[in-house]
Design an enzyme around this catalytic site. Structure first.
Site, PDB file in Angstrom:
ATOM      1  N   SER A   1       0.865  -1.182   0.000  1.00 14.79           N
ATOM      2  CA  SER A   1       0.000   0.000   0.000  1.00 14.79           C
ATOM      3  C   SER A   1       0.901   1.230   0.000  1.00 14.79           C
ATOM      4  CB  SER A   1      -0.845   0.000   1.275  1.00 14.79           C
ATOM      5  OG  SER A   1      -1.518   1.234   1.450  1.00 14.79           O
TER       6      SER A   1
ATOM      7  N   TYR B   1      -2.025  -1.557  10.312  1.00 17.34           N
ATOM      8  CA  TYR B   1      -2.060  -1.598   8.843  1.00 17.34           C
ATOM      9  C   TYR B   1      -0.720  -1.118   8.275  1.00 17.34           C
ATOM     10  CZ  TYR B   1      -3.952  -1.069   4.105  1.00 17.34           C
ATOM     11  OH  TYR B   1      -4.181  -1.187   2.753  1.00 17.34           O
TER      12      TYR B   1
ATOM     13  N   LYS C   1       2.078  -3.196   6.179  1.00 14.07           N
ATOM     14  CA  LYS C   1       2.390  -2.848   4.781  1.00 14.07           C
ATOM     15  C   LYS C   1       3.864  -2.457   4.605  1.00 14.07           C
ATOM     16  CE  LYS C   1      -1.723  -3.720   3.187  1.00 14.07           C
ATOM     17  NZ  LYS C   1      -1.945  -4.876   2.288  1.00 14.07           N
TER      18      LYS C   1
HETATM   19  N1  LIG Z   1      -8.642  -0.082  -1.355  1.00 14.35           N
HETATM   20  C1  LIG Z   1      -7.568   0.667  -1.129  1.00 14.35           C
HETATM   21  O1  LIG Z   1      -7.628   1.916  -1.086  1.00 14.35           O
HETATM   22  C2  LIG Z   1      -6.230   0.006  -0.958  1.00 14.35           C
HETATM   23  C3  LIG Z   1      -5.082   0.811  -0.984  1.00 14.35           C
HETATM   24  C4  LIG Z   1      -3.851   0.208  -0.801  1.00 14.35           C
HETATM   25  C5  LIG Z   1      -3.752  -1.151  -0.622  1.00 14.35           C
HETATM   26  N2  LIG Z   1      -4.884  -1.904  -0.598  1.00 14.35           N
HETATM   27  C6  LIG Z   1      -4.726  -3.347  -0.390  1.00 14.35           C
HETATM   28  O2  LIG Z   1      -5.351  -4.037  -1.444  1.00 14.35           O
HETATM   29  C7  LIG Z   1      -5.631  -5.373  -1.010  1.00 14.35           C
HETATM   30  C8  LIG Z   1      -7.032  -5.759  -1.452  1.00 14.35           C
HETATM   31  O3  LIG Z   1      -7.974  -4.983  -0.710  1.00 14.35           O
HETATM   32  P1  LIG Z   1      -9.238  -4.278  -1.403  1.00 14.35           P
HETATM   33  O4  LIG Z   1      -9.023  -2.833  -1.281  1.00 14.35           O
HETATM   34  O5  LIG Z   1      -9.526  -4.878  -2.718  1.00 14.35           O
HETATM   35  O6  LIG Z   1     -10.376  -4.629  -0.308  1.00 14.35           O
HETATM   36  P2  LIG Z   1     -11.655  -5.598  -0.380  1.00 14.35           P
HETATM   37  O7  LIG Z   1     -12.171  -5.641   1.023  1.00 14.35           O
HETATM   38  O8  LIG Z   1     -12.582  -5.142  -1.442  1.00 14.35           O
HETATM   39  O9  LIG Z   1     -11.037  -6.997  -0.783  1.00 14.35           O
HETATM   40  C9  LIG Z   1     -10.253  -7.736   0.138  1.00 14.35           C
HETATM   41  C10 LIG Z   1     -10.542  -9.208  -0.033  1.00 14.35           C
HETATM   42  O10 LIG Z   1      -9.735  -9.948   0.887  1.00 14.35           O
HETATM   43  C11 LIG Z   1     -10.533 -10.979   1.448  1.00 14.35           C
HETATM   44  N3  LIG Z   1      -9.989 -11.416   2.735  1.00 14.35           N
HETATM   45  C12 LIG Z   1     -10.028 -10.770   3.927  1.00 14.35           C
HETATM   46  N4  LIG Z   1      -9.472 -11.530   4.879  1.00 14.35           N
HETATM   47  C13 LIG Z   1      -9.056 -12.673   4.284  1.00 14.35           C
HETATM   48  C14 LIG Z   1      -8.400 -13.840   4.745  1.00 14.35           C
HETATM   49  N5  LIG Z   1      -8.062 -13.999   6.042  1.00 14.35           N
HETATM   50  N6  LIG Z   1      -8.114 -14.817   3.858  1.00 14.35           N
HETATM   51  C15 LIG Z   1      -8.467 -14.678   2.554  1.00 14.35           C
HETATM   52  N7  LIG Z   1      -9.104 -13.607   2.059  1.00 14.35           N
HETATM   53  C16 LIG Z   1      -9.398 -12.611   2.917  1.00 14.35           C
HETATM   54  C17 LIG Z   1     -11.909 -10.351   1.575  1.00 14.35           C
HETATM   55  O11 LIG Z   1     -12.932 -11.329   1.713  1.00 14.35           O
HETATM   56  C18 LIG Z   1     -12.000  -9.560   0.289  1.00 14.35           C
HETATM   57  O12 LIG Z   1     -12.569 -10.335  -0.750  1.00 14.35           O
HETATM   58  C19 LIG Z   1      -5.419  -5.362   0.506  1.00 14.35           C
HETATM   59  O13 LIG Z   1      -4.170  -5.966   0.806  1.00 14.35           O
HETATM   60  C20 LIG Z   1      -5.389  -3.898   0.847  1.00 14.35           C
HETATM   61  O14 LIG Z   1      -4.660  -3.641   2.025  1.00 14.35           O
HETATM   62  C21 LIG Z   1      -6.119  -1.367  -0.761  1.00 14.35           C
END
Ligand SMILES: NC(=O)c1ccc[n+]([C@@H]2O[C@H](COP(=O)([O-])OP(=O)(O)OC[C@H]3O[C@@H](n4cnc5c(N)ncnc54)[C@H](O)[C@@H]3O)[C@@H](O)[C@H]2O)c1
Length: 289
Positions: free
Chosen positions: A143, A156, A160
């Site tokens: 992230s 978090y 990260k």
């Molecule tokens: N959305 C943002 O702004 C953003 C920014 C930077 C990084 N990220 C990172 O992107 C990645 C994806 O997140 P997203 O934003 O798509 O969120 P999201 O909540 O839409 O998707 C996350 C997915 O991970 C799954 N998940 C959660 N716990 C789990 C576990 N223990 N085992 C298996 N699956 C699990 C959830 O069911 C979900 O389908 C994450 O690592 C998040 O930290 C997101």
């Protein structure tokens, strides 16, 4: 022909957001895809969407915080497709709050999913990729919060930063093996991440950010998330960056200024050390002058 054509991609957190978009992007690029997620219903929906692209896609329920669960997912991926070439360690969760006020259980949960989930992915898949000898990619989702932090995101950000460090370490270890590593560092993306509590082990006792009991720091950031980049653009950027051999995959060029400020702070700290009396530097400079 795409370099991802005929390859096998494994994606965690594939039922939603960035993971779902990655699964679709690799499918459209010709890959066969194993979608892994802890949420069964959403996973079924997502695998249906990926299959409608015409791709060979399967799904496996997987909790990335469990080593045994990820190992089983790896076994089933290779059993289904005969090999694995692209591993996206993407599943993630978040909690907000002051470091000293966040419950120990929440610290453990975020680190178990965001950091140990990536560790489990590496440990389960990398030996298989190495022994196949067909090269491939490990893409770890970190992230922008793994490069700088605005505060109120202790677990978090810690997780990260750790994923960025682990990815740098792994890249050094894999030089010359044909397996490449990349680390994805997005800023705000319009996903369900702020509703991560839906997957908390104590989910029944908790409420998501959509109905916070008291002022939740994530609620304040929700408008930024909802007006963030669409996950499909992030996924397109990932495939572009892998084709170009990039290690750090950035999606929000506007993050550059905060990174520059952080690096300036680091350099200033080195300059302080160079002038330090405690380290004897200033005196030795004087002596040498
Ligand atoms: N959305 C943002 O702004 C953003 C920014 C930077 C990084 N990220 C990172 O992107 C990645 C994806 O997140 P997203 O934003 O798509 O969120 P999201 O909540 O839409 O998707 C996350 C997915 O991970 C799954 N998940 C959660 N716990 C789990 C576990 N223990 N085992 C298996 N699956 C699990 C959830 O069911 C979900 O389908 C994450 O690592 C998040 O930290 C997101």
């Amino acid at each position: 022909m795409s370099e991802f054509d005929g390859r096998v991609a494994f994606v965690t957190g594939a039922a939603s957001g960035i993971g779902r978009a990655l699964a679709l992007a690799f499918a459209r690029a010709g890959s066969r895809v194993m979608l892994a997620d802890i949420e069964g219903d959403a996973l079924d929906t997502a695998v249906g969407e990926v299959r409608r692209t015409g791709a060979d896609a399967r799904a496996v329920r997987c909790d990335v915080s469990s080593e045994a669960s990820v190992e089983e997912a790896a076994r089933r991926t290779v059993e289904a497709f005969g090999a694995v070439h692209i591993v996206c360690n993407n599943a993630g969760v978040i909690v907000g709050g002051r470091a000293e006020e966040i419950a120990e259980r929440d610290w453990e949960w975020v680190l178990a999913v965001n950091l140990m989930g990536v560790v489990h992915g590496i440990r389960a898949f990398l030996p298989r990729m190495r022994s196949q000898g067909q090269g491939g990619y490990i893409v770890n989702t970190a992230s922008g919060a793994g490069l700088f932090t605005p505060g109120m995101l202790g677990p978090y950000s810690a997780s990260k930063f750790a994923v960025v460090g682990l990815s740098e370490c792994l890249a050094a270890e894999l030089v010359g093996t044909g397996v490449r590593v990349a680390v994805l560092c997005p800023s705000f993306v319009n996903t369900r991440i702020f509703d991560a509590q839906r997957n908390h082990p104590d989910c029944s006792e908790r409420r998501g950010v959509e109905a916070p009991e008291k002022a939740d720091p994530l609620s304040a950031m929700l408008p930024l998330l909802q007006s963030g980049m669409e996950p499909e653009r992030v996924a397109d950027r990932v495939l572009e960056a892998l084709r170009a051999g990039e290690f750090y995959i950035f999606t929000h060029p506007e993050m550059r200024a905060v990174c520059e400020q952080r690096h300036a702070n680091l350099i200033a700290a080195f300059e302080s050390a160079e002038r330090s009396f405690a380290l004897g530097r200033a005196e030795s400079k004087k002596a040498g002058a």
